[in-house]
Design an enzyme around this catalytic site. Sequence first.
Site, PDB file in Angstrom:
ATOM      1  N   ALA A  19       0.840  -1.211   0.000  1.00  0.00           N
ATOM      2  CA  ALA A  19       0.000   0.000   0.000  1.00  0.00           C
ATOM      3  C   ALA A  19       0.871   1.257   0.000  1.00  0.00           C
ATOM      4  O   ALA A  19       0.640   2.185  -0.791  1.00  0.00           O
ATOM      5  CB  ALA A  19      -0.929  -0.009   1.209  1.00  0.00           C
ATOM      6  N   LYS A  46      -2.133 -14.694 -14.710  1.00  0.00           N
ATOM      7  CA  LYS A  46      -3.362 -15.211 -14.096  1.00  0.00           C
ATOM      8  C   LYS A  46      -4.531 -14.939 -15.048  1.00  0.00           C
ATOM      9  O   LYS A  46      -4.832 -13.786 -15.358  1.00  0.00           O
ATOM     10  CB  LYS A  46      -3.595 -14.519 -12.743  1.00  0.00           C
ATOM     11  CG  LYS A  46      -4.891 -14.936 -12.088  1.00  0.00           C
ATOM     12  CD  LYS A  46      -5.065 -14.247 -10.741  1.00  0.00           C
ATOM     13  CE  LYS A  46      -6.451 -14.494 -10.194  1.00  0.00           C
ATOM     14  NZ  LYS A  46      -6.743 -13.667  -9.012  1.00  0.00           N
ATOM     15  N   LEU A  83      -4.430  -2.277   4.172  1.00  0.00           N
ATOM     16  CA  LEU A  83      -5.052  -3.015   5.273  1.00  0.00           C
ATOM     17  C   LEU A  83      -5.567  -2.093   6.370  1.00  0.00           C
ATOM     18  O   LEU A  83      -6.484  -2.452   7.102  1.00  0.00           O
ATOM     19  CB  LEU A  83      -4.037  -4.014   5.854  1.00  0.00           C
ATOM     20  CG  LEU A  83      -3.544  -5.079   4.863  1.00  0.00           C
ATOM     21  CD1 LEU A  83      -2.431  -5.919   5.471  1.00  0.00           C
ATOM     22  CD2 LEU A  83      -4.693  -5.977   4.411  1.00  0.00           C
ATOM     23  N   THR A 112      -8.815  -9.085  -4.158  1.00  0.00           N
ATOM     24  CA  THR A 112      -9.259  -7.707  -4.368  1.00  0.00           C
ATOM     25  C   THR A 112      -8.477  -6.646  -3.570  1.00  0.00           C
ATOM     26  O   THR A 112      -8.667  -5.455  -3.813  1.00  0.00           O
ATOM     27  CB  THR A 112     -10.755  -7.575  -4.012  1.00  0.00           C
ATOM     28  OG1 THR A 112     -11.034  -8.325  -2.828  1.00  0.00           O
ATOM     29  CG2 THR A 112     -11.616  -8.079  -5.145  1.00  0.00           C
TER      30      THR A 112
HETATM   31  C1  LIG Z   1      -3.845 -13.955   4.311  1.00  0.00           C
HETATM   32  C2  LIG Z   1      -3.830 -12.835   3.325  1.00  0.00           C
HETATM   33  C3  LIG Z   1      -3.737 -13.107   1.957  1.00  0.00           C
HETATM   34  C4  LIG Z   1      -3.761 -12.065   1.036  1.00  0.00           C
HETATM   35  N1  LIG Z   1      -3.739 -12.332  -0.303  1.00  0.00           N
HETATM   36  C5  LIG Z   1      -3.903 -11.329  -1.188  1.00  0.00           C
HETATM   37  C6  LIG Z   1      -3.955 -11.563  -2.582  1.00  0.00           C
HETATM   38  O1  LIG Z   1      -3.782 -12.691  -3.052  1.00  0.00           O
HETATM   39  N2  LIG Z   1      -4.161 -10.516  -3.398  1.00  0.00           N
HETATM   40  C7  LIG Z   1      -4.310  -9.243  -2.935  1.00  0.00           C
HETATM   41  O2  LIG Z   1      -4.555  -8.333  -3.720  1.00  0.00           O
HETATM   42  N3  LIG Z   1      -4.197  -8.980  -1.622  1.00  0.00           N
HETATM   43  C8  LIG Z   1      -4.015  -9.982  -0.744  1.00  0.00           C
HETATM   44  N4  LIG Z   1      -3.916  -9.706   0.587  1.00  0.00           N
HETATM   45  C9  LIG Z   1      -3.866  -8.321   1.028  1.00  0.00           C
HETATM   46  C10 LIG Z   1      -2.450  -7.762   0.831  1.00  0.00           C
HETATM   47  O3  LIG Z   1      -1.521  -8.552   1.527  1.00  0.00           O
HETATM   48  C11 LIG Z   1      -2.388  -6.332   1.328  1.00  0.00           C
HETATM   49  O4  LIG Z   1      -3.419  -5.589   0.767  1.00  0.00           O
HETATM   50  C12 LIG Z   1      -1.082  -5.702   0.923  1.00  0.00           C
HETATM   51  O5  LIG Z   1      -0.002  -6.470   1.317  1.00  0.00           O
HETATM   52  C13 LIG Z   1      -0.968  -4.328   1.527  1.00  0.00           C
HETATM   53  O6  LIG Z   1      -0.631  -4.378   2.873  1.00  0.00           O
HETATM   54  P1  LIG Z   1      -0.300  -2.995   3.575  1.00  0.00           P
HETATM   55  O7  LIG Z   1       0.775  -2.323   2.823  1.00  0.00           O
HETATM   56  O8  LIG Z   1      -1.575  -2.264   3.795  1.00  0.00           O
HETATM   57  O9  LIG Z   1       0.199  -3.445   5.036  1.00  0.00           O
HETATM   58  P2  LIG Z   1       1.612  -4.129   5.492  1.00  0.00           P
HETATM   59  O10 LIG Z   1       2.191  -5.015   4.449  1.00  0.00           O
HETATM   60  O11 LIG Z   1       1.333  -4.721   6.830  1.00  0.00           O
HETATM   61  O12 LIG Z   1       2.578  -2.911   5.672  1.00  0.00           O
HETATM   62  C14 LIG Z   1       2.536  -2.067   6.803  1.00  0.00           C
HETATM   63  C15 LIG Z   1       3.724  -1.138   6.771  1.00  0.00           C
HETATM   64  O13 LIG Z   1       3.610  -0.218   7.848  1.00  0.00           O
HETATM   65  C16 LIG Z   1       4.846  -0.178   8.541  1.00  0.00           C
HETATM   66  N5  LIG Z   1       4.585   0.183   9.930  1.00  0.00           N
HETATM   67  C17 LIG Z   1       3.641  -0.303  10.754  1.00  0.00           C
HETATM   68  N6  LIG Z   1       3.737   0.270  11.970  1.00  0.00           N
HETATM   69  C18 LIG Z   1       4.760   1.150  11.899  1.00  0.00           C
HETATM   70  C19 LIG Z   1       5.378   2.038  12.814  1.00  0.00           C
HETATM   71  N7  LIG Z   1       4.984   2.149  14.100  1.00  0.00           N
HETATM   72  N8  LIG Z   1       6.426   2.767  12.395  1.00  0.00           N
HETATM   73  C20 LIG Z   1       6.886   2.682  11.111  1.00  0.00           C
HETATM   74  N9  LIG Z   1       6.340   1.859  10.198  1.00  0.00           N
HETATM   75  C21 LIG Z   1       5.298   1.094  10.588  1.00  0.00           C
HETATM   76  C22 LIG Z   1       5.415  -1.579   8.378  1.00  0.00           C
HETATM   77  O14 LIG Z   1       6.796  -1.610   8.622  1.00  0.00           O
HETATM   78  C23 LIG Z   1       5.064  -1.841   6.932  1.00  0.00           C
HETATM   79  O15 LIG Z   1       6.037  -1.236   6.094  1.00  0.00           O
HETATM   80  C24 LIG Z   1      -3.847 -10.728   1.506  1.00  0.00           C
HETATM   81  C25 LIG Z   1      -3.878 -10.472   2.880  1.00  0.00           C
HETATM   82  C26 LIG Z   1      -3.867 -11.501   3.787  1.00  0.00           C
HETATM   83  C27 LIG Z   1      -3.913 -11.191   5.252  1.00  0.00           C
END
Ligand SMILES: Cc1cc2nc3c(=O)[nH]c(=O)nc-3n(C[C@H](O)[C@H](O)[C@H](O)COP(=O)(O)OP(=O)(O)OC[C@H]3O[C@@H](n4cnc5c(N)ncnc54)[C@H](O)[C@@H]3O)c2cc1C
Length: 506
Positions: A20, A82, A335, A346
């Site tokens: 993200a 895919k 997330l 999605t």
């Molecule tokens: C089981 C599972 C399967 C999935 N499969 C799919 C899929 O097949 N296709 C799909 O489109 N999506 C899928 N997703 C969703 C996908 O993984 C997420 O949408 C995507 O990885 C984005 O995550 P994110 O960047 O929001 O969060 P994260 O990857 O958790 O990143 C969070 C970031 O915030 C940082 N952070 C947090 N707290 C702090 C702090 N205090 N100080 C500094 N930095 C901090 C972390 O270091 C990290 O860099 C899946 C999710 C899950 C749970």
Amino acid sequence: MQDPHNKPIKRVVIAGGGTAGWLAASLMKKVLGKAVDITLVESEAIGTVGVGEATIPPIRLVNQVLGIDEAQFLHDTKATIKLAIRFENWKTKGESYYHTFGAPGKSMAFCHFHHYWVKARQQGLKADLWDFDLNYHAAEAGRFAQINAKDPVVELPFAYHFDASLYAQYLRKLSENMGVVRKEGKISRVQRFTDSGFIQALHLESGDVVEGDLFVDCTGFKGLLIEEALGAGYDDWSHLLPCDSAIAVPSERHEKTAPYTRSIAHDAGWQWRIPLQHRNGNGHVYSSRYISDDQACDTLLSNLDTKPLGDPKLIKFTTGRRRKQWYKNVVAVGLSSGFLEPLESTSIHLIQSAIVRLIQLFPHNGFAPSLESEYNKQSELEFEQIRDFLVLHYTVNERTDSAFFNDMRNITLPDSLAHKIALFKESGNLLREQNDLFLESSWLQVLYGQGITPKDYHGLVNSVPEVQLNQMLTRLLEIKKEPIAKLPTHDEYINGMVAKYKRAMS
Ligand SMILES: Cc1cc2nc3c(=O)[nH]c(=O)nc-3n(C[C@H](O)[C@H](O)[C@H](O)COP(=O)(O)OP(=O)(O)OC[C@H]3O[C@@H](n4cnc5c(N)ncnc54)[C@H](O)[C@@H]3O)c2cc1C
């Protein structure tokens, strides 16, 4: 320090560097350019969620906007193609169907193709819906090439499977090359303006302070800014989608790489298998009300079709959405904005559409309340429409062997979904609602695949004489199969693209 409420917005701070964070950084910098200065804060010690490897076709638009070369992308992220998701054991144990990115048949004015097919089936036609779908034939044959056809009947829409951590690294490189500033470190405190409650700065453990006008919360499930600092609230949808846990593990690759995701229903959830160039991604998504984490882990490991390559990782989640995804001067993306399980891949798409929406409604001259409310209205509808589509897979089933699936047949459905199912069942009608991500062809494949055959078809079908109807369907069956023999195998396509990139680099 001036409160940013009504002043031009220039400094964008992104908290979090998962998919993200880096997608937000790269897209916003690419589109908004010099209008914004972007700083991204991430903590290697905290890390990312480490899953998220299957996508849907709009990801290709993102890559195009970012100017990503496809051969380099396939090489750098170990991606594969895919064409579809194959749903196994969802309707009953032993049966399977595809949700492809194509569309069965061809587009017709006023009355969709499947109405003609329903009538022909009632009259004895043997061909199934997917026999009229090129994506299905290519997925089954393990073949792929980009088809630049003028005729949409022989298009082959596709998306990617990729290694999520390599994708984030790729986007980081792109973003930094465009001028995004990365700050390593853990955010230990969020400072707010006392009068408005807007966020003023992020304080890092190192002592650094990062000030901004607009903050994009990409900190994952916890929502460090949107929830922990601002308390935006969360709508819990566990009563509709009761899976709350996942166990993920990589495994060895297959000799032949399938151009589709497998989704295999178990007794209290389902298992994904995502083929990459160097390994398979696997995971079991389940409801902990029906099985323990240990049982779920055993189910996953005993259903892997290749050797595991690491230790299983447990992830807990609550399905739902942040009540306000834009609140004050914070926009939650990824997330932190909510979570819908990965049944239809999605989440990365939701990241993409959130960023596009934010760019479209960017508060260049300050935080007008109408911008925030429009953003929240659109994102609420988008989450609800995807939620309904996911619930459909669970609630329409004939699985009498599992308490979980028995219960899912009897949940109280949102009115929007109950109406859609009834409309299809009674009349065969499927009409796309507003900007629903899933087109009629997606709803059709899952409704029919899960076990609903419409009782009726559109009256217009009767205006086509029977002989003509049969000729049309027979010809379509041929047209949909014809291109397959000329396509390379999926592995030949991927290897060819990777080799092309390596040649260009040497
Ligand atoms: C089981 C599972 C399967 C999935 N499969 C799919 C899929 O097949 N296709 C799909 O489109 N999506 C899928 N997703 C969703 C996908 O993984 C997420 O949408 C995507 O990885 C984005 O995550 P994110 O960047 O929001 O969060 P994260 O990857 O958790 O990143 C969070 C970031 O915030 C940082 N952070 C947090 N707290 C702090 C702090 N205090 N100080 C500094 N930095 C901090 C972390 O270091 C990290 O860099 C899946 C999710 C899950 C749970």
